[in-house]
Design a protein around this motif. Sequence first.
Motif, PDB file in Angstrom:
ATOM      1  N   MET A 179       0.836  -1.197   0.000  1.00  0.00           N
ATOM      2  CA  MET A 179       0.000   0.000   0.000  1.00  0.00           C
ATOM      3  C   MET A 179       0.874   1.252   0.000  1.00  0.00           C
ATOM      4  SD  MET A 179      -3.196  -0.335  -0.119  1.00  0.00           S
ATOM      5  CE  MET A 179      -3.607   1.323   0.390  1.00  0.00           C
ATOM      6  N   GLY A 182       3.518   0.607  -3.385  1.00  0.00           N
ATOM      7  CA  GLY A 182       2.947   0.134  -4.645  1.00  0.00           C
ATOM      8  C   GLY A 182       3.564  -1.199  -5.030  1.00  0.00           C
ATOM      9  N   TYR A 187      -7.339  -9.656  -3.721  1.00  0.00           N
ATOM     10  CA  TYR A 187      -8.625  -8.927  -3.736  1.00  0.00           C
ATOM     11  C   TYR A 187      -9.638  -9.598  -2.817  1.00  0.00           C
ATOM     12  CZ  TYR A 187      -6.548  -6.487  -7.667  1.00  0.00           C
ATOM     13  OH  TYR A 187      -5.717  -5.725  -8.444  1.00  0.00           O
ATOM     14  N   VAL A 236     -11.397   0.772  -1.680  1.00  0.00           N
ATOM     15  CA  VAL A 236     -10.339   1.127  -2.636  1.00  0.00           C
ATOM     16  C   VAL A 236     -10.033  -0.093  -3.493  1.00  0.00           C
ATOM     17  CG1 VAL A 236      -7.964   1.950  -2.935  1.00  0.00           C
ATOM     18  CG2 VAL A 236      -9.322   2.761  -0.998  1.00  0.00           C
ATOM     19  N   ILE A 260      -7.232  -1.348  -6.213  1.00  0.00           N
ATOM     20  CA  ILE A 260      -5.919  -0.978  -6.761  1.00  0.00           C
ATOM     21  C   ILE A 260      -5.558  -1.926  -7.885  1.00  0.00           C
ATOM     22  CG2 ILE A 260      -3.434  -0.808  -6.275  1.00  0.00           C
ATOM     23  CD1 ILE A 260      -4.209   0.168  -3.498  1.00  0.00           C
ATOM     24  N   ILE A 286       0.413   2.961 -10.791  1.00  0.00           N
ATOM     25  CA  ILE A 286      -0.544   2.465  -9.792  1.00  0.00           C
ATOM     26  C   ILE A 286      -1.880   3.153 -10.076  1.00  0.00           C
ATOM     27  CG2 ILE A 286      -1.089   2.277  -7.333  1.00  0.00           C
ATOM     28  CD1 ILE A 286       1.968   2.756  -6.877  1.00  0.00           C
ATOM     29  N   ALA A 334      -5.687   3.630  -8.807  1.00  0.00           N
ATOM     30  CA  ALA A 334      -6.549   3.439  -7.634  1.00  0.00           C
ATOM     31  C   ALA A 334      -7.984   3.845  -7.988  1.00  0.00           C
ATOM     32  CB  ALA A 334      -6.042   4.278  -6.471  1.00  0.00           C
ATOM     33  N   ASP A 341       0.111   8.659  -2.532  1.00  0.00           N
ATOM     34  CA  ASP A 341      -0.901   9.278  -3.389  1.00  0.00           C
ATOM     35  C   ASP A 341      -0.256  10.102  -4.507  1.00  0.00           C
ATOM     36  OD1 ASP A 341      -2.980   8.198  -2.014  1.00  0.00           O
ATOM     37  OD2 ASP A 341      -3.316   9.949  -0.736  1.00  0.00           O
ATOM     38  N   THR A 363       0.142   8.078  -7.643  1.00  0.00           N
ATOM     39  CA  THR A 363      -1.024   7.267  -8.015  1.00  0.00           C
ATOM     40  C   THR A 363      -1.893   7.989  -9.046  1.00  0.00           C
ATOM     41  OG1 THR A 363      -0.989   6.344  -5.790  1.00  0.00           O
ATOM     42  CG2 THR A 363      -3.030   6.058  -7.016  1.00  0.00           C
ATOM     43  N   PHE A 370      -5.803   8.205 -10.069  1.00  0.00           N
ATOM     44  CA  PHE A 370      -7.107   7.883  -9.485  1.00  0.00           C
ATOM     45  C   PHE A 370      -8.200   7.813 -10.561  1.00  0.00           C
ATOM     46  CE2 PHE A 370      -4.608   9.910  -6.215  1.00  0.00           C
ATOM     47  CZ  PHE A 370      -4.781   9.071  -5.131  1.00  0.00           C
ATOM     48  N   THR A 417      -9.653  -4.000  -3.205  1.00  0.00           N
ATOM     49  CA  THR A 417      -8.328  -4.352  -2.654  1.00  0.00           C
ATOM     50  C   THR A 417      -8.338  -4.171  -1.138  1.00  0.00           C
ATOM     51  OG1 THR A 417      -7.418  -3.451  -4.688  1.00  0.00           O
ATOM     52  CG2 THR A 417      -5.844  -4.019  -2.968  1.00  0.00           C
TER      53      THR A 417
END
Lengths: 229, 414
Positions: free
Chosen positions: B72, B75, B81, B102, B104, B124, B126, B210, B213, B215, B232
């Motif tokens: 987390m 990454g 899952y 969330v 991922i 990554i 998200a 973040d 990432t 989104f 995730t």
Amino acid sequence: MEKGKTIIEGFGLKRYYQRGSETVKAVDGIDIVIRSGEMVSVLGPSGSGKTTLVHLLSCLDAPTGGSLLVEGVSVEGLSEDELAGVRRKTMGFVFQKFYLLPTLTVAENVELPLLFLRKQPDRAATMEVLGQVGLEDRAEHLPNELSGGQMQRAAIARGLIINPRLLIADEPTGNLDSENSKSIFDLFGHLVRDKGISILVTTHNLSLGRLANRVITLQDGKVVKEDRF
Amino acid sequence: MRFVSMAFKNLRRRPVRSILTITGVALAVAVAVSLAGFNLGYRNAIERSIDRLGFQLMIMSKGCPYEAATMMLKGGTGLLYLPSEIYEKVRNDPDIGSITPVFIGIAEKEGSGIRDDSGSAFAIIAGIDVQSYMEMKPWLEFETGTGFENGRWFKVDSEDEVVMGYEAATYEQRKVGDKFLATISPQGAARSIQKTFRIAGILKRTGTQDDGTVFLPLKNAQKLFNRPNELTILGIKMKQFSGAKLQEFESRWLSLPSVQVVSLQQVKSTLVMLIGTAQTMIAAVTIIAVLVALIGVINAILMSVYERTGEIGVMKAIGAFRGDIFQLIWIETLVICIIGAVTGTLVAISGSRLVEAAIKKLINLGVQGSIVLINWQIITGVMAGAVIVGFFAGLYPAWRAASMHPIDAIREGE
């Protein structure tokens, strides 16, 4: 200081030591008195006991027999630091090797004994002492910038800075040529006459030794002759 | 002239030896300061990164919780899952203050410089529910200024909009309104799909994962990766966070199959403990460096004492007490150690950014922001340590010098 006052008295001084099974009598029952205002030479060939006698008289070594009084007080049984206290109060020293600290200037070398006495150096007084030995213009020089004779004069100034009653010089001319040697002995004579301090000097040079008021000749750890001039 | 000034002057007599000895001390001190700075900085960075996740608890699929938490943070691929229905079951728990689902996924980015440990390029992705995600991370804001105007979150049902973290956008040199291309491998599909998105907004730097990432709306991410009913993690903030409440919560939900509840506080402590173990080994190297420096100092001072035997004898003859000689030699040792300590500390401070850059280049430590923090406590502690080392290093040479008999010393010097 009052002339003729006793500074050091040694009675029956002995310094024996063992070398394997043999007992070496380096100093063998010497009586000696050093008074203020006199220059005493200790003469004798190598191994006659000159240096050992000077070490005993200057409290650098302890006798194995006899007694020693410095300014009337027995030094027997004193600790190393107490003996150092006696030396720093009464005596200045000059050695054959000059032992000036190479990173200190001439003036700083001269002031070194004051560091151990926790006294703040007085540069005017230092310059006066350097003047007495003819080095006032060399005060800020490093020892390696001086000649052998000048280095010994600086060492003498270091011995004089505490205003000692007795200046002890062990073979001070051993590393000097004849001209410089003569000038050092002339300086000693001048200090005795003008400053009234006493000087005890060892040498194996007969002609220099005779420049003193009193000449003590040693042989095999004993006094064989004492002359006054 | 005082003992200290004399000690300095004595050290100038053999400048090369003094400099080498001081260098030895300086290196040991630089290693010690850097290590302590790394220790403190890395711990802080881990705590900061975990705290900035915004969650107190995570519900995730069973597996190593620390591996998952690390993933987390930094990454990576190989994510596990959990079924979406878990979210529906857990969200109404009375102890939950807020919860965010969330998803991922990893999108391949050929030619991108964003790389994971295995060397393959990736981004990554998200999938989030913006409203609940922002409840967890209210500090998230959009970058403003030229090229970033009108940044906003994507619409809930949008299929072609993304919001990028600051570093991801900077690396890709993207602005608001630009395109973002990603290669996604949907679950079970034989071929990857090329997908083009429009960038709706770029977030300000947060110093967390973040930043790197990209989104997407939760539903769209699930759809793209062909995992429509999977998540995730569930990030959770408790109404009241305590050990007892956490235990109650865990016991309620651990009965669910394939699910685990991970406290980030617990993850934090474990990660810090693991780092501590690794650092114990580095600390051993530091101790060896300090010992080598200590022996170097003792050796140098002893040599200096032996070389000056005659001088020491004369100093004693002209009235120096044992304590004077001890003090003189001891101060020389302390001066070496103090100069070495100051130099080493300055080297460590000035080189800390270089060390940090080198570490970050060599290893992905999974944290954002500075990982070397040299503060006054570290500097004071190491300096005090150097003085203590100097204190002990000087004892023996000083004692040897002070114990010399003046006559023997003068004779030896001749």
